[in-house]
Design a protein around this motif. Structure first.
Motif, PDB file in Angstrom:
ATOM      1  N   PRO A   1      38.281  41.433  22.795  1.00 35.59           N
ATOM      2  CA  PRO A   1      37.967  41.706  24.201  1.00 35.59           C
ATOM      3  C   PRO A   1      36.577  41.237  24.612  1.00 35.59           C
ATOM      4  N   MET A   2      35.590  41.390  23.733  1.00 38.63           N
ATOM      5  CA  MET A   2      34.246  40.953  24.107  1.00 38.63           C
ATOM      6  C   MET A   2      34.184  39.439  24.246  1.00 38.63           C
ATOM      7  N   GLY A   3      34.953  38.715  23.446  1.00 40.58           N
ATOM      8  CA  GLY A   3      35.042  37.275  23.616  1.00 40.58           C
ATOM      9  C   GLY A   3      35.700  36.923  24.938  1.00 40.58           C
ATOM     10  N   CYS A   4      36.725  37.672  25.296  1.00 34.14           N
ATOM     11  CA  CYS A   4      37.420  37.444  26.556  1.00 34.14           C
ATOM     12  C   CYS A   4      36.507  37.752  27.748  1.00 34.14           C
ATOM     13  N   ILE A   5      35.743  38.838  27.655  1.00 38.40           N
ATOM     14  CA  ILE A   5      34.794  39.195  28.710  1.00 38.40           C
ATOM     15  C   ILE A   5      33.730  38.110  28.840  1.00 38.40           C
ATOM     16  N   HIS A   6      33.271  37.598  27.706  1.00 36.40           N
ATOM     17  CA  HIS A   6      32.334  36.475  27.717  1.00 36.40           C
ATOM     18  C   HIS A   6      32.943  35.287  28.461  1.00 36.40           C
ATOM     19  N   ASP A   7      34.213  34.959  28.164  1.00 36.88           N
ATOM     20  CA  ASP A   7      34.866  33.836  28.819  1.00 36.88           C
ATOM     21  C   ASP A   7      35.014  34.073  30.314  1.00 36.88           C
ATOM     22  N   ALA A   8      35.296  35.321  30.689  1.00 36.05           N
ATOM     23  CA  ALA A   8      35.424  35.638  32.112  1.00 36.05           C
ATOM     24  C   ALA A   8      34.118  35.429  32.863  1.00 36.05           C
ATOM     25  N   MET A   9      32.997  35.758  32.204  1.00 39.62           N
ATOM     26  CA  MET A   9      31.692  35.721  32.876  1.00 39.62           C
ATOM     27  C   MET A   9      31.025  34.354  32.802  1.00 39.62           C
ATOM     28  N   THR A  10      31.522  33.474  31.938  1.00 41.50           N
ATOM     29  CA  THR A  10      30.873  32.167  31.768  1.00 41.50           C
ATOM     30  C   THR A  10      31.782  31.015  32.188  1.00 41.50           C
ATOM     31  N   ARG A  11      32.857  31.317  32.875  1.00 41.14           N
ATOM     32  CA  ARG A  11      33.796  30.267  33.299  1.00 41.14           C
ATOM     33  C   ARG A  11      33.070  29.201  34.118  1.00 41.14           C
ATOM     34  N   GLN A  12      33.326  27.953  33.762  1.00 44.67           N
ATOM     35  CA  GLN A  12      32.676  26.828  34.423  1.00 44.67           C
ATOM     36  C   GLN A  12      33.578  26.225  35.501  1.00 44.67           C
ATOM     37  N   LEU A  13      32.954  25.671  36.541  1.00 49.55           N
ATOM     38  CA  LEU A  13      33.691  25.010  37.604  1.00 49.55           C
ATOM     39  C   LEU A  13      34.186  23.639  37.124  1.00 49.55           C
ATOM     40  N   TRP A  14      35.364  23.257  37.561  1.00 48.13           N
ATOM     41  CA  TRP A  14      35.895  21.941  37.210  1.00 48.13           C
ATOM     42  C   TRP A  14      35.272  20.838  38.053  1.00 48.13           C
ATOM     43  N   ALA A  15      34.750  21.214  39.202  1.00 45.35           N
ATOM     44  CA  ALA A  15      34.079  20.260  40.083  1.00 45.35           C
ATOM     45  C   ALA A  15      33.103  21.046  40.956  1.00 45.35           C
ATOM     46  N   ASP A  16      32.087  20.384  41.446  1.00 45.04           N
ATOM     47  CA  ASP A  16      31.042  21.062  42.200  1.00 45.04           C
ATOM     48  C   ASP A  16      31.545  21.720  43.478  1.00 45.04           C
ATOM     49  N   ASP A  17      32.637  21.210  44.030  1.00 44.11           N
ATOM     50  CA  ASP A  17      33.137  21.778  45.281  1.00 44.11           C
ATOM     51  C   ASP A  17      34.215  22.842  45.062  1.00 44.11           C
ATOM     52  N   MET A  18      34.401  23.251  43.824  1.00 42.51           N
ATOM     53  CA  MET A  18      35.381  24.284  43.532  1.00 42.51           C
ATOM     54  C   MET A  18      34.786  25.680  43.792  1.00 42.51           C
ATOM     55  N   PRO A  19      35.597  26.645  44.249  1.00 43.51           N
ATOM     56  CA  PRO A  19      35.104  28.017  44.424  1.00 43.51           C
ATOM     57  C   PRO A  19      34.869  28.691  43.076  1.00 43.51           C
ATOM     58  N   ASP A  20      33.880  29.556  43.023  1.00 43.33           N
ATOM     59  CA  ASP A  20      33.607  30.330  41.810  1.00 43.33           C
ATOM     60  C   ASP A  20      34.571  31.507  41.780  1.00 43.33           C
TER      61      ASP A  20
ATOM     62  N   PHE B   1      43.997  29.840  38.646  1.00 46.38           N
ATOM     63  CA  PHE B   1      43.282  30.946  37.995  1.00 46.38           C
ATOM     64  C   PHE B   1      42.345  31.606  39.021  1.00 46.38           C
ATOM     65  N   ALA B   2      42.907  31.979  40.159  1.00 49.16           N
ATOM     66  CA  ALA B   2      42.114  32.398  41.324  1.00 49.16           C
ATOM     67  C   ALA B   2      41.799  33.891  41.296  1.00 49.16           C
ATOM     68  N   TRP B   3      41.049  34.330  40.285  1.00 54.69           N
ATOM     69  CA  TRP B   3      40.720  35.751  40.144  1.00 54.69           C
ATOM     70  C   TRP B   3      39.984  36.287  41.377  1.00 54.69           C
ATOM     71  N   ARG B   4      38.927  35.605  41.765  1.00 46.71           N
ATOM     72  CA  ARG B   4      38.090  36.076  42.877  1.00 46.71           C
ATOM     73  C   ARG B   4      38.887  36.089  44.179  1.00 46.71           C
ATOM     74  N   LYS B   5      39.658  35.033  44.384  1.00 51.54           N
ATOM     75  CA  LYS B   5      40.463  34.926  45.594  1.00 51.54           C
ATOM     76  C   LYS B   5      41.426  36.102  45.707  1.00 51.54           C
ATOM     77  N   LEU B   6      42.092  36.421  44.629  1.00 48.15           N
ATOM     78  CA  LEU B   6      43.040  37.536  44.640  1.00 48.15           C
ATOM     79  C   LEU B   6      42.331  38.875  44.800  1.00 48.15           C
ATOM     80  N   ALA B   7      41.227  39.054  44.087  1.00 45.63           N
ATOM     81  CA  ALA B   7      40.493  40.320  44.182  1.00 45.63           C
ATOM     82  C   ALA B   7      39.972  40.539  45.597  1.00 45.63           C
ATOM     83  N   ASP B   8      39.440  39.503  46.212  1.00 45.46           N
ATOM     84  CA  ASP B   8      38.920  39.636  47.577  1.00 45.46           C
ATOM     85  C   ASP B   8      40.034  39.942  48.575  1.00 45.46           C
TER      86      ASP B   8
END
Length: 559
Positions: free
Chosen positions: A467-486, A442-449
């Motif tokens: 859509p507002m629920g989806c936008i909320h989910d996009a903006m509040t996505r949590q990392l699976w581990a501390d060393d994962m990229p945002d 789910f590498a949104w940032r990686k692809l956008a960059d």
């Protein structure tokens, strides 16, 4: 002579999605077009005796949301089914099903949606025996959120002719138990369809995705039922601020129903439909069906101008295609639904006919196959502005990230799908893909960059449509581990992925997706200022008014 506007929207925080003039205070609409976007003082001058004035009360005004990946017929039917969203455990499931059964004594099939893979156990797969304990005297089935797996009780399997198993297409499976009978788990459309055929709609809502074909027989009464179901679904879209939908399954039956709605009461949202190309269809269908459908349905309100395909299934169903083995299942990478040669042939022919292609690809192996096919088409036919897409891209290989920009391929992704988002569990997904693949999932940032264009959507009814629920989910996505990229995008990028980029994908960026004079009047007025709202509260910002083609298609009732 003074020309007055039909509708004014004042006291707004207008986010135009137009990079040259990103913000405004008010907009004016005449007919189906925007005639002015700017300061309140200048817009007020367009008020006449019959002008409707909408006070946005400081709320955000955006181009109408463009739901870029959804299934309108299945989603509309789902509005009438039992939702098992966030239901967990046997007692909770049994209570929900018994209540639904009591309220619907005449249903031929009790059908539930959004049943999580771990609804009954974190480690054991659900079986018909589990569902028999829930309800045994009536046929019952429940569908996973991704709509790639279903589970049926013994009664449903018997009536559907599946209890003793059945040979189904490549990538599909009636899972068998140790007793030699069907376990109850059904993987992919060909396996599930016999159960869905028992329902009130006869499973017609699944034909567009399952076979791409048409109902074998129809009574006028059945067609009227389907028309009402789809009409209700379209109204539901409008109630969520949606003014455009891009459907990801298709057949002529759905197109003709939508065309009838447009010619009678009018479509409350703009609809883009595909020709759904399956692996058993002849290549000639593209020229003999897909291209003529494009010529027949080509208005700004109803279009059929692209080809949709599936190359793999889903990770949880072990039908996604990976470059390396599933982490929990050595020796298994998944089987693609098309060979590379066959996929190349279809994509190249579609490209020759100037038909964009959108392909469902979950695993990194599937994503690579699709990118290779797009590259082959460009080499064969010459590079053009094709705006081909890949749907989902749940896992990608590092080497394939820059190919999106190079090939001009759009990344169509769903913020509601990452495990841990929108109430989804982390398992079994994370264990199936394995720790090494987490950073490129789910590498949104990686692809956008890397310069990829990204559109967001929900894949309704796989996930809630809001859509507002989806936008909320996009903006509040949590990392699976501390060393994962945002992998989150900014709010501005996320809003663009739901508005202006969606219009660009459709080749309609010259007339919708931004708010500027001369563009189509597709607008959503929200209850609050999204830029001033904390990410965790974005879902509480609600559509107040939806306007499509200059007409109010939804208005929140007071109180």
């Amino acid at each position: 002579m003074q020309t007055f506007a039909d509708i004014l929207i004042l006291n707004a925080r207008v986010l135009t999605m137009d990079e040259t003039v990103p913000k405004a205070e008010a907009v004016a609409i005449s007919g189906n077009k925007l005639v002015a976007v700017g300061a309140s003082s200048e817009i007020k001058a367009l008020k006449g005796p019959a002008t409707r004035v909408i006070d946005a009360a400081g709320g955000t005004v955006l181009p109408g949301f463009n739901e870029a990946h959804m299934h309108i017929f299945m989603g509309s039917v789902g509005l009438r089914q039992l939702s098992l969203y966030k239901v967990k455990g046997f007692d909770d499931l049994k209570a929900k099903v018994e209540d639904y059964a009591a309220k619907n004594p005449n249903l031929k099939l009790l059908l539930a949606r959004s049943a999580d893979y771990t609804i009954l156990s974190e480690t054991e797969r659900t079986t018909r025996h589990d569902l028999d304990r829930v309800i045994s005297d009536r046929p019952f089935a429940m569908i996973a959120p991704d709509h790639h797996t279903a589970w049926a009780n013994t009664k449903a399997l018997e009536l559907a002719g599946l209890l003793h198993g059945k040979q189904v297409g490549v990538g599909n499976e009636v899972v068998m138990g140790e007793d030699g009978l069907a376990s109850g788990e059904l993987r992919e459309a060909d396996a599930m369809q016999p159960v869905f055929d028992l329902s009130e709609t006869g499973g017609r809502e699944g034909l567009g995705i399952g076979t791409g074909g048409e109902p074998e027989s129809m009574t006028p009464q059945e067609r009227a039922i389907d028309l009402d179901i789809i009409r209700d679904g379209l109204a539901y879209c409008a109630s969520l601020g949606i003014t455009s939908i891009q459907n990801m399954d298709g057949n002529l039956y759905q197109l003709e129903i939508l065309d009838e709605i447009e010619k009678t009461t009018g479509l409350p949202v703009r609809v883009r439909m595909p020709y759904h190309m399956k692996n058993f269809m002849p290549l000639s269908d593209l020229a003999e069906k897909a291209a003529p459908w494009r010529d027949r349905f080509h208005s700004d309100r109803l279009r059929c101008d692209f080809v949709k395909m599936f190359i793999d299934g889903v990770t949880e169903g072990e039908s996604a295609v990976f470059l390396e083995d599933y982490a929990h299942r050595p020796g298994w990478k998944g089987d693609p639904l098309f060979s590379q040669e066959h996929l190349n042939e279809i994509v190249t022919e579609a490209d020759r006919l100037k038909l964009p292609v959108a392909v469902h690809a979950i695993g990194d192996g599937a994503v690579r196959m699709v990118l290779d096919a797009y590259e082959t088409a460009a080499e064969t036919n010459g590079k053009r502005d094709a705006r081909n897409r890949i749907e989902h891209i749940e896992v990608i290989h590092q080497d394939d990230v820059p190919r999106f920009k190079k090939l001009g391929v759009i990344a169509s992704m769903q913020p509601t799908h990452p495990p841990g988002n929108a109430g989804l569990p982390l398992e079994p997904y994370l264990s199936f893909i394995g720790r090494d693949r987490w950073p490129l999932a789910f590498a949104w940032r990686k692809l956008a960059d890397a310069g990829a264009e990204i559109v967001f959507a929900t894949d309704w009814p796989v996930s809630p449509l809001d859509p507002m629920g989806c936008i909320h989910d996009a903006m509040t996505r949590q990392l699976w581990a501390d060393d994962m990229p945002d992998q989150r995008l900014t709010l501005a990028e996320t809003l663009a992925a739901y508005t202006s980029t969606g219009a660009h994908v459709e080749f309609m960026e010259d007339r919708k997706g931004v708010l500027q004079p001369g563009y189509l009047a597709d607008i959503v007025v929200l209850s609050g200022d999204v830029e001033a709202t904390a990410s965790e509260n974005l879902a509480s910002v609600r559509p107040v008014i939806t306007i499509c083609d200059g007409k109010v298609t939804y208005e929140k009732t007071p109180g």
